[in-house]
Every structure is written in C-alpha cells, then in structure tokens.
Design an enzyme around this catalytic site. Sequence first.
Site, mmCIF file in Angstrom:
data_model
loop_
_atom_site.group_PDB
_atom_site.id
_atom_site.type_symbol
_atom_site.label_atom_id
_atom_site.label_comp_id
_atom_site.label_asym_id
_atom_site.label_seq_id
_atom_site.Cartn_x
_atom_site.Cartn_y
_atom_site.Cartn_z
ATOM 1 N N HIS A 104 -16.622 25.925 4.730
ATOM 2 C CA HIS A 104 -17.723 27.118 5.208
ATOM 3 C C HIS A 104 -16.919 28.440 5.996
ATOM 4 O O HIS A 104 -17.615 29.264 6.002
ATOM 5 C CB HIS A 104 -18.846 26.619 5.585
ATOM 6 N N SER A 147 -16.447 25.805 14.255
ATOM 7 C CA SER A 147 -16.328 25.284 12.853
ATOM 8 C C SER A 147 -14.693 25.514 12.517
ATOM 9 O O SER A 147 -14.189 26.553 12.697
ATOM 10 C CB SER A 147 -17.141 26.087 12.147
ATOM 11 N N ASP A 199 -15.727 19.450 4.321
ATOM 12 C CA ASP A 199 -16.013 20.563 4.626
ATOM 13 C C ASP A 199 -14.620 21.199 5.173
ATOM 14 O O ASP A 199 -14.377 21.627 6.559
ATOM 15 C CB ASP A 199 -16.893 20.865 5.909
HETATM 16 N N1 ARG Z 1 -23.961 24.457 10.141
HETATM 17 C C1 ARG Z 1 -22.590 24.587 9.953
HETATM 18 C C2 ARG Z 1 -22.203 25.442 11.168
HETATM 19 O O1 ARG Z 1 -22.905 26.361 11.629
HETATM 20 C C3 ARG Z 1 -22.208 25.263 8.816
HETATM 21 C C4 ARG Z 1 -22.368 24.320 7.608
HETATM 22 C C5 ARG Z 1 -22.158 24.996 6.290
HETATM 23 N N2 ARG Z 1 -22.797 24.233 5.280
HETATM 24 C C6 ARG Z 1 -23.910 24.506 4.520
HETATM 25 N N3 ARG Z 1 -24.473 23.704 3.865
HETATM 26 N N4 ARG Z 1 -24.215 25.775 4.595
HETATM 27 O O2 ARG Z 1 -20.840 25.402 11.326
#
Ligand code: ARG
Length: 711
Positions: free
Chosen positions: A85, A646, A220
Amino acid sequence: MRQLKITLLSLLLLVSGLAKADEGMWLPFLLGRNYEDMKKHGLRLTQEQIYSLNEGSLKDAVISFGGFCTGEIISNKGLILTNHHCGYGAIAGASTEEHNYLDNGFWAKSHQEEIAIPNLSATFVVRIEDVTASIAKELKGLNSEDRAAKIRELSAVLTEDATKGTGYKAFVRDFYEGNEFYLFVTETFNDIRLVGTPPQNAGKFGGDTDNWEWPRHTADFSMFRIYAGSDNKPAAYNEANKPFTPRHHLPISLKGVKENDYAMIMGFPGSTDRYLSSWGVEQAITLEQPKRVDIRGKKLEIMKSYMDKDVALRLKYSSKYASVANYWKYFIGQTEQVKNNKVIDKKKALEAQFGKFAAGNAEYAKVLNLISSAYETKKEFVYIDAYQSEFLYQVDLMVAAFRFKFMMDAIKEENTPRAEMIGKRLVEMTGSFFEDKNLNLELESVEALLAMYIKDVPAAQQDEFIKKIAAKGDKGIAAFMALVRKKSIFTDKARFDKWKEKMDQKTLTADPMYKLAMAINDAYTKVQETPALMEAEENLTQGRRLFVAGLREMNKDKQYYPNANSTMRLTYGNVLPYSPKDATHYDFVTTFKGVLEKEDPSTPEFNVDAKMKATYLAGNIGQYADENGELVVNFLSNNDITGGNSGSPVINADGHLIGTAFDGNWEAMSGDIFFEPNIQRTINLDIRYTLWIVDKCFGATNLINEMTLIK
Ligand code: ARG
C-alpha cells in the site's frame, strides 16, 4: 458510580504507567533511557548496533519512503522492502491496461528491467541532536506567533551550520508539544525504481473489508531500489546511475516467530495525539470525524461508480480511492473505539489528577481552562475546517483550480520571476490533471460536495459567492455546475491550452471553477482571522504545551515519549496474541489455510492469485515453512506504531528482519489518542511469506540471491 469509576481508572493509569514497554515511540538517539528495559524484553544488541554515528547501524537500514511511509534496506545493492500500500501509487502509476502491474504483479529479472518512478524519494537519517538548550532559552515570555517566528529563525541557523559543506538536509522539529527541539540531519535519494510487486489480489488481499482488522492474510509488500551517482551519493535520475551501496542492510531471519519473542520496529510514524484532552476527544468524535466520514463516504461512492465500469479509469483512481477509503474506515473505527475503550473517562481521570497537582501553581493552574474554553470556541468552526481539507484540498478538480492562487499571490506581490516560475509549474501540473483524471467523475464530486458544504457550513461563515448559488437551492447548484462545464478552463483541455498561451489574469479570476475554489478558501481564511478563534488557537497551543510540561513534572519518574511527528522512532515489545472481548482469543499468527478459507472469487477483495494457490497446493513451500510445515502469513506484536510506520521493519533480538509492519487492529482504533496495552497490536507481514511469494510463486530468485538469509 461515576466517581468510583474515575478513581479506579486513575489507579489503573498510575500502575500501568510504570512498565509499558509496548507503549512508546522512542527517539533512537536517546535509547540510553530505555536500553536496560529493552534488554529485559529480550534484546541482544548493543546500543551502538542500533544507533551509531561511526559504524553502520540499524538506523542506516531504515528509510522514510517518499515521506509518507517507511522502508528498509535488505541487500547491499540498495534493495528496499516496503508495503504494497506504500508502493501502490507508484505501481498504479506505472500500470496501463496492457502492462497492468497493479493487477498482475511485476518482477524485474535484472537491473535493466527496473522501472524509474518519478517523484519518489528515500531519506536516511544521518544524525539526530537535542538542540532544546539553544532554543528554549530564547522563547521565554513570547506568544505563540512570536515563538514560532523565533524558532524558525534559530532553526535556520542551526540547520545551516549542520549541513555546511555536505549534500545533507537538516530540519528542527518540536517535541512534547513545543517543550523540546531536536535537529535531524538527513540524506535524500531521488532515483528510486520499482523492482517487484505481487498482484494486488495478494498485496491487498482482504481489501477494505479486512483493512484495520485481525485476523489478516495480506501480502502487503513491494520492492524498490535506490540508485546513486558513481560516487554513491544522491543523484537525479540517470540511466547510468548505480544501485546504492548502503552503510547497513538487514539480514533476514527465516527462523520465524514464537509467542513472546522480542520484536522492535523502527520507522517514521506520522502523527499521534496521545496528550489530547477530553474536550478535544469529545469534539473529534462528535463533530469532526463523523463529518469527515460523511464526506469521504460520498467521494468513495462516486469514484466507485465510475471505477467499476472501466479498467483504465480504475487504474487512474485506484490509489486515490485506497487512500480515501483507508482514513474513511480509520475515522469510523476511531470514533467507535474511543467509546468502547472509554477514552474520554481515562482522559478525564488524568485531567482530574492534573487539576489537583496544578492547583495554586502559577503556570499550570490555568491550563485546563485554557484548553476547555478553546474547544468551546472552536466548536462552530469544525465543519468549515473539515471541508477545507476534505473538499478544497482533496478533490482534484478543486485543487487544479485552487493552486493558481499561488501564481496570483506572486503577481499581486509584483514578484514576476516567482509568478512565472509558479505559472510554468502549474501549467505542467494541470496538463497531468487532464491526463490522469476523469472530468465527469470530478464534476460529479464537486457538485455533491458543494451541496453538502452549503448544508453543513453555517451560512454566516459562507462566502457571498456561495450564498448566491445556495439561494436558488438545488437548481442554483445545477445551473452553476452547468456553467463550470461549459466555460471553465479547468474542465476542457482545449480551453486550458488556449488560455495557457497568454495566461491572462482576467480570464482566470473570472473562471467559475477558480471562483468557487477561492470562495471556499476566502471563507475559511476569514474565519481563521476572527479574533475569538485566534485567541482560542493561541490558548490551545499554550495550554497543550503547558499540560505536557506539567504532566512530566507531576510524574517525575515516568518516561514520557513525544507524539509522532514523522521523525524516526523505535518501538519495542514482543510477539503476542490478544483477547478483544469476553470469550474471544486471537492467535498471534495466521497461515495460508486462512487465505483459502477467505477465498471468494465473486469479489475482487478475496480473489486468491492462481499461481500462489497452485504453488501452495503443490506443497512447494520449502525453507519458508514453519516447524509444522505451515506457511505463516501475518503475525502480531504489541509495538506502538501509526500511519507513516507502514512498511517498517520488524526486527528480532539479534537485529535480523522478521517481518514488515503494515496495520493496526480494529479494537484499538482509538490507539492514536490513547494506547491500549492489553489489546493494541501491530499487524505484520511475516518475512517468510514475502520471500515465498518472491521465490516460489514468481521465481524472482535474482532478488533472493542478493539478500542475506539467516537460516
Ligand atoms: N490501514 C493501513 C494503514 O493505514 C493501510 C492498509 C492498506 N490496505 C487496504 N486494504 N486499504 O497503514
């Protein structure tokens, strides 16, 4: 009853304040404060191995990826591992219908095949220094505005001194709500190339349904590479650039994780608000967040209706959609969990303690009142704030028109060179706007959000231009949008191209899209300048700073850590399961079995990649299996991270990479405001799953071969 609850809670707070290794985003250059505790949790490294100015250390293998994520260096050829992501925008941007890397994945089998990504960067931290002593003494007695100016002035001198004769950059940030100041010297590389990514049905497996939730089964990750000039220093993109040789790269452990194993994460958390007051929390969950959820919900609905119909359009909007959806769900979760986890009660308990401590103290006695009265004043301005960021700053057609304001500002200041420079750049940007965006989608978004703005923002705060449109109700909005469609230079490329030849100001300032953007902005600016709001902001800044200063005096023995602010941090703890509610216990690992359990070919969110499924079913797991022959996918640790982390490396007691952090869990969505030791978890991608995909599923053994594997 309430009274009792509060006393019990404050007791709990005191006790848990003692040894919460899991909570805390610590500064790597101040690790002496935590080092003994880190060893107690299992660490086997020296401080020098984590942060050193002389030798390559862990900090030299951690980068800020593009300024919005984290990445780690996993080979001596500058190979970056980060989240899928985080690479999403780059991957989507490099994709076309014929070369659809987002849907199908991409693996460079040689350096020549790696794809240059414009506007992406990797930033290392060269060193960090505490400069509080030289700044704080100059700030005594200044109001917030003068303070800010003084800090800017002193910082400019410090950063200049720190970088003289080097290619480094430096900046000073404030910590503990303006009580301390640290200087960061950094080195940024701008030639970054895409090396590999799984197809998004793996990289984003579970989609928005599983986002922010455990149990999770997402691959991811994506890989990039840093290129440098022949001197191994930063250089603009050039085909002749060489893979960068880092000071340190992370060895990769294939040993896997056990419950209670030591785990630490280094990275660049963006922002937390752990010292937010009960009044601030209340305002966030009653006014601000529900409104942002509303606005985002509308944007998503419109985007989706277009994206479902057209692959090329879907590729253009995928990244935008994902980021709007990510914080749409974040705000829903935060509001819900602030309630479930009784965060307001916990804040009130702390404030009650603070009130007692502060009574009679000349500096601190007024603090709570400064804060609470500020929020009282700010109440009626919450919505105009929300629309400023969600509408004006985030709907691309609005942005396209609005940014010409900066050219007009330069013209008004009679700064012709600057006006020309900005104008040139904006013409380029508008060119890509026409290329990358869909006008019907943009117009529909503007129309829908304008209607919401008119309903939500108090009429007294709206600009005359908007009021005129609003006076005729929905018909007024429709008529205005028809005019935008027919006349604006921002809704037709031919009209814009014609305008850009002379760039005449009259046409621009009479343009209906430009006028709309300016009307939204003018109303907002006017509100910012009302004396009541200015006073409230001043009181809040002061109140927050004094609250944190007082808190640290009140609990002298407690180690407080500063809020996240996109600077490098370290968090340490252990691999752990959790129990979110009565009779529910979550294991700390998920396996590929769970991927197959979730498989649902009828929705793209739960498609299982055919190659991966076949590889797994053929039993081709090899050295990536755990001791039971299972393929572990994701695991949990009790580290303290937030957005910006992330892609961060999860590192074991020996300094080896065991995973990549990519999310947090639903039950602790209030965690940016109040850390929940018992239920707050970081969701990590097991490095063995990453390597299994690279190696066994897609045969990118060239990448495996450049890594340092510990078996
Ligand atoms: N919630 C994660 C973050 O803010 C991002 C995950 C991305 N995945 C998704 N399905 N949108 O770091």
